[in-house]
Motif scaffolding. Structure first.
Motif, PDB file in Angstrom:
ATOM      1  N   PRO A  59       0.616  -1.313  -0.084  1.00  0.00           N
ATOM      2  CA  PRO A  59       0.097   0.156   0.073  1.00  0.00           C
ATOM      3  C   PRO A  59       1.019   1.215   0.054  1.00  0.00           C
ATOM      4  O   PRO A  59       0.224   2.310  -0.330  1.00  0.00           O
ATOM      5  N   HIS A  60       2.036   1.113   0.286  1.00  0.00           N
ATOM      6  CA  HIS A  60       3.108   2.426   0.349  1.00  0.00           C
ATOM      7  C   HIS A  60       3.561   2.730  -0.930  1.00  0.00           C
ATOM      8  O   HIS A  60       4.348   3.526  -0.929  1.00  0.00           O
ATOM      9  N   THR A  61       3.468   1.885  -2.162  1.00  0.00           N
ATOM     10  CA  THR A  61       3.751   2.343  -3.379  1.00  0.00           C
ATOM     11  C   THR A  61       2.845   3.592  -3.872  1.00  0.00           C
ATOM     12  O   THR A  61       1.540   3.378  -3.628  1.00  0.00           O
ATOM     13  N   MET A  62       3.355   4.300  -4.560  1.00  0.00           N
ATOM     14  CA  MET A  62       2.371   5.454  -5.258  1.00  0.00           C
ATOM     15  C   MET A  62       3.173   5.831  -6.621  1.00  0.00           C
ATOM     16  O   MET A  62       4.345   5.393  -6.784  1.00  0.00           O
ATOM     17  N   THR A  63       2.248   6.509  -7.357  1.00  0.00           N
ATOM     18  CA  THR A  63       2.966   6.991  -8.689  1.00  0.00           C
ATOM     19  C   THR A  63       3.201   8.540  -8.439  1.00  0.00           C
ATOM     20  O   THR A  63       2.437   9.377  -7.799  1.00  0.00           O
ATOM     21  N   LEU A  64       4.446   8.856  -8.925  1.00  0.00           N
ATOM     22  CA  LEU A  64       5.063  10.308  -8.787  1.00  0.00           C
ATOM     23  C   LEU A  64       4.906  10.842 -10.198  1.00  0.00           C
ATOM     24  O   LEU A  64       5.724  10.302 -11.123  1.00  0.00           O
ATOM     25  N   ALA A  65       4.153  11.918 -10.498  1.00  0.00           N
ATOM     26  CA  ALA A  65       4.357  12.760 -11.645  1.00  0.00           C
ATOM     27  C   ALA A  65       4.944  13.942 -11.577  1.00  0.00           C
ATOM     28  O   ALA A  65       4.756  14.706 -10.577  1.00  0.00           O
ATOM     29  N   THR A  66       5.888  14.033 -12.580  1.00  0.00           N
ATOM     30  CA  THR A  66       6.636  15.435 -12.603  1.00  0.00           C
ATOM     31  C   THR A  66       6.658  16.007 -14.149  1.00  0.00           C
ATOM     32  O   THR A  66       5.921  15.260 -15.005  1.00  0.00           O
ATOM     33  N   VAL A  67       7.167  16.944 -14.385  1.00  0.00           N
ATOM     34  CA  VAL A  67       7.045  17.650 -16.013  1.00  0.00           C
ATOM     35  C   VAL A  67       8.483  17.980 -16.179  1.00  0.00           C
ATOM     36  O   VAL A  67       9.569  18.568 -15.499  1.00  0.00           O
ATOM     37  N   ASP A  68       9.138  17.391 -17.484  1.00  0.00           N
ATOM     38  CA  ASP A  68      10.386  17.766 -17.656  1.00  0.00           C
ATOM     39  C   ASP A  68      10.640  18.826 -18.306  1.00  0.00           C
ATOM     40  O   ASP A  68       9.782  19.865 -18.393  1.00  0.00           O
ATOM     41  N   GLY A  69      11.856  19.307 -18.731  1.00  0.00           N
ATOM     42  CA  GLY A  69      12.234  20.725 -19.232  1.00  0.00           C
ATOM     43  C   GLY A  69      11.531  20.943 -20.762  1.00  0.00           C
ATOM     44  O   GLY A  69      11.353  22.203 -20.812  1.00  0.00           O
ATOM     45  N   ASP A  70      10.959  20.034 -21.512  1.00  0.00           N
ATOM     46  CA  ASP A  70       9.877  20.387 -22.325  1.00  0.00           C
ATOM     47  C   ASP A  70       8.494  20.306 -22.208  1.00  0.00           C
ATOM     48  O   ASP A  70       7.834  20.284 -23.198  1.00  0.00           O
ATOM     49  N   SER A  71       8.149  20.208 -20.836  1.00  0.00           N
ATOM     50  CA  SER A  71       6.802  20.568 -20.502  1.00  0.00           C
ATOM     51  C   SER A  71       6.058  19.356 -20.643  1.00  0.00           C
ATOM     52  O   SER A  71       4.877  19.105 -20.908  1.00  0.00           O
ATOM     53  N   ARG A  72       6.804  18.259 -21.097  1.00  0.00           N
ATOM     54  CA  ARG A  72       6.084  16.781 -20.948  1.00  0.00           C
ATOM     55  C   ARG A  72       6.028  16.270 -19.858  1.00  0.00           C
ATOM     56  O   ARG A  72       6.963  15.895 -18.787  1.00  0.00           O
ATOM     57  N   PRO A  73       4.743  15.434 -19.501  1.00  0.00           N
ATOM     58  CA  PRO A  73       4.633  14.800 -18.288  1.00  0.00           C
ATOM     59  C   PRO A  73       5.494  13.473 -18.072  1.00  0.00           C
ATOM     60  O   PRO A  73       5.909  12.675 -19.222  1.00  0.00           O
ATOM     61  N   ASP A  74       5.997  13.235 -17.108  1.00  0.00           N
ATOM     62  CA  ASP A  74       6.809  11.961 -16.706  1.00  0.00           C
ATOM     63  C   ASP A  74       6.109  11.340 -15.403  1.00  0.00           C
ATOM     64  O   ASP A  74       5.638  12.133 -14.562  1.00  0.00           O
ATOM     65  N   LEU A  75       6.215  10.005 -15.289  1.00  0.00           N
ATOM     66  CA  LEU A  75       5.781   9.573 -13.865  1.00  0.00           C
ATOM     67  C   LEU A  75       6.516   8.099 -13.575  1.00  0.00           C
ATOM     68  O   LEU A  75       7.196   7.662 -14.470  1.00  0.00           O
ATOM     69  N   ARG A  76       6.645   7.676 -12.481  1.00  0.00           N
ATOM     70  CA  ARG A  76       7.116   6.414 -12.190  1.00  0.00           C
ATOM     71  C   ARG A  76       6.614   5.972 -10.871  1.00  0.00           C
ATOM     72  O   ARG A  76       5.851   7.009 -10.112  1.00  0.00           O
ATOM     73  N   THR A  77       6.665   4.809 -10.387  1.00  0.00           N
ATOM     74  CA  THR A  77       6.242   4.239  -9.126  1.00  0.00           C
ATOM     75  C   THR A  77       7.200   4.157  -7.970  1.00  0.00           C
ATOM     76  O   THR A  77       8.389   3.505  -8.409  1.00  0.00           O
ATOM     77  N   LEU A  78       6.905   4.651  -7.017  1.00  0.00           N
ATOM     78  CA  LEU A  78       7.882   4.548  -5.821  1.00  0.00           C
ATOM     79  C   LEU A  78       7.428   4.477  -4.545  1.00  0.00           C
ATOM     80  O   LEU A  78       6.323   4.187  -4.551  1.00  0.00           O
ATOM     81  N   ILE A  79       8.215   4.460  -3.414  1.00  0.00           N
ATOM     82  CA  ILE A  79       7.604   4.178  -2.006  1.00  0.00           C
ATOM     83  C   ILE A  79       7.598   5.542  -1.161  1.00  0.00           C
ATOM     84  O   ILE A  79       8.605   6.261  -1.345  1.00  0.00           O
ATOM     85  N   LEU A  80       6.508   5.437  -0.836  1.00  0.00           N
ATOM     86  CA  LEU A  80       6.190   6.597   0.262  1.00  0.00           C
ATOM     87  C   LEU A  80       6.961   6.522   1.552  1.00  0.00           C
ATOM     88  O   LEU A  80       7.209   5.156   2.126  1.00  0.00           O
ATOM     89  N   HIS A  81       7.914   7.529   1.866  1.00  0.00           N
ATOM     90  CA  HIS A  81       8.538   7.474   3.291  1.00  0.00           C
ATOM     91  C   HIS A  81       7.958   7.985   4.547  1.00  0.00           C
ATOM     92  O   HIS A  81       8.553   7.877   5.287  1.00  0.00           O
ATOM     93  N   GLY A  82       6.714   8.609   4.203  1.00  0.00           N
ATOM     94  CA  GLY A  82       6.101   9.219   5.388  1.00  0.00           C
ATOM     95  C   GLY A  82       5.209  10.112   4.868  1.00  0.00           C
ATOM     96  O   GLY A  82       5.237  10.686   3.730  1.00  0.00           O
ATOM     97  N   ALA A  83       4.170  10.758   5.802  1.00  0.00           N
ATOM     98  CA  ALA A  83       3.206  11.520   5.674  1.00  0.00           C
ATOM     99  C   ALA A  83       2.847  12.121   6.849  1.00  0.00           C
ATOM    100  O   ALA A  83       2.282  11.585   7.865  1.00  0.00           O
ATOM    101  N   ASP A  84       3.039  13.364   7.040  1.00  0.00           N
ATOM    102  CA  ASP A  84       2.947  14.202   8.308  1.00  0.00           C
ATOM    103  C   ASP A  84       2.440  15.790   7.964  1.00  0.00           C
ATOM    104  O   ASP A  84       2.142  15.988   6.768  1.00  0.00           O
ATOM    105  N   ALA A  85       2.454  16.530   9.176  1.00  0.00           N
ATOM    106  CA  ALA A  85       2.197  17.777   8.857  1.00  0.00           C
ATOM    107  C   ALA A  85       2.741  18.609   7.718  1.00  0.00           C
ATOM    108  O   ALA A  85       2.125  19.659   7.273  1.00  0.00           O
TER     109      ALA A  85
END
Length: 229
Positions: A59-85
Motif C-alpha cells: 500500500p505504500h507504493t505510489m505514482t509520482l508525476a513530474t514535468v520535464d524541461g520540454d513540459s512533457r509529463p513524466d511518471l514512475r512508481t516509488l515508495i512513500l517514506h512518510g506523511a505528516d504535517a
C-alpha cells in the motif's frame, strides 16, 4: 487458410482478456464524506491503515508525476517514506531524472490506488528538498540493500550492459556492509507540500464518491468539496 502468428495470437488474447476483466470484484466499504475530518492527513492515515489491514499488497507504493524541461509529463512508481504535517515524503537521487525535473520545476502529483477497497488518493502541490541530515537518517533506517542501491547511484543514466551493473552493485554491497554509515551524496529526501488532496471511493453502481480538499490560500485551513464522478 491463414496462419495466426504468435504476435497476432497474443494481441487477440490481450483484447479478449481486457474485455472480460472485472473491476472491484469484492464488497466495497462505505464512505460518508460529511463525517470526514477537517484536513486530509487524518483521512489518508486511516485509509492507508485500512488498506494494509485488508491485505492490500504494497500500500505504500505510489505514482509520482513530474514535468520535464520540454513540459512533457513524466511518471514512475516509488515508495512513500512518510506523511505528516509537512507533507508526503519520498526520496531519490538529486541527479536522477525526477531529481533534475523537480529542481527545475518543483511541483508534482502523487497517486495511490488501493483496489482492495476501491480507493484512490491524489495529492498535488509544490515539492521541497529536505536537509542532508534528513537524507542521512532516511537512508540509514533502511536495509543494507537499499544503501547499496543508493551507493551505486547513476540513476536514469544509460547503462552499457547488465555486467556493468552487476560489477557496480557488487562493489556497492561490499562498501555498504563494510561501512554501514556510508552516505550517498546525492541522496535527497523530498516533501510534497499539498495544495489539493482528493479521495476517491469506488462504488459498484458507479456512484463513486470524490471528496477534494483544497488549501485555503497560504493558511493551514482546508476547503472541502464533492466532485461529480
Amino acid at each position: 487458410m491463414t496462419h495466426e502468428s504468435g504476435g497476432d495470437a497474443t494481441a487477440r488474447q490481450f483484447r479478449e482478456l481486457l474485455r472480460t476483466l472485472r473491476v472491484w470484484d469484492t464488497d466495497l466499504p462505505s464512505f460518508e464524506p460529511d463525517a470526514a475530518p477537517a484536513g486530509p492527513l487524518p483521512l489518508f492515515h486511516r485509509w492507508f491503515v485500512e488498506a494494509a489491514a485488508a491485505g492490500q499488497p504494497e500500500p505504500h507504493t505510489m505514482t509520482l508525476a513530474t514535468v520535464d524541461g520540454d513540459s512533457r509529463p513524466d511518471l514512475r512508481t516509488l515508495i512513500l517514506h512518510g506523511a505528516d504535517a509537512r507533507g508526503w515524503h519520498f526520496a531519490s537521487h538529486a541527479t536522477s531524472a525526477k531529481g533534475r525535473q523537480l529542481a527545475a520545476r518543483p511541483e508534482a502529483a502523487l497517486g495511490f490506488y488501493w483496489p482492495v477497497h476501491g480507493r484512490q488518493v491524489r495529492v498535488r502541490g509544490r515539492v521541497v528538498a529536505g536537509t542532508p541530515e534528513e537524507a542521512y537518517a532516511d537512508l540509514h533506517v533502511r536495509s543494507t540493500g537499499a544503501l547499496a542501491a543508493a551507493l551505486v547511484g547513476r540513476q536514469s543514466e544509460v547503462l552499457g550492459s547488465q555486467d556493468e551493473l552487476r560489477r557496480a552493485s557488487a562493489a556497492a554491497w561490499e562498501r555498504a556492509e563494510a561501512r554501514p554509515e556510508a552516505m550517498a551524496e546525492t541522496w535527497t529526501v523530498y516533501v510534497l507540500v499539498p495544495s489539493e488532496v482528493e479521495f476517491f471511493q469506488g462504488d459498484a453502481r458507479r456512484r463513486h464518491i470524490r471528496l477534494r480538499y483544497r488549501r485555503d490560500g497560504d493558511t493551514d485551513a482546508w476547503a472541502r468539496e464533492l466532485l461529480w464522478p
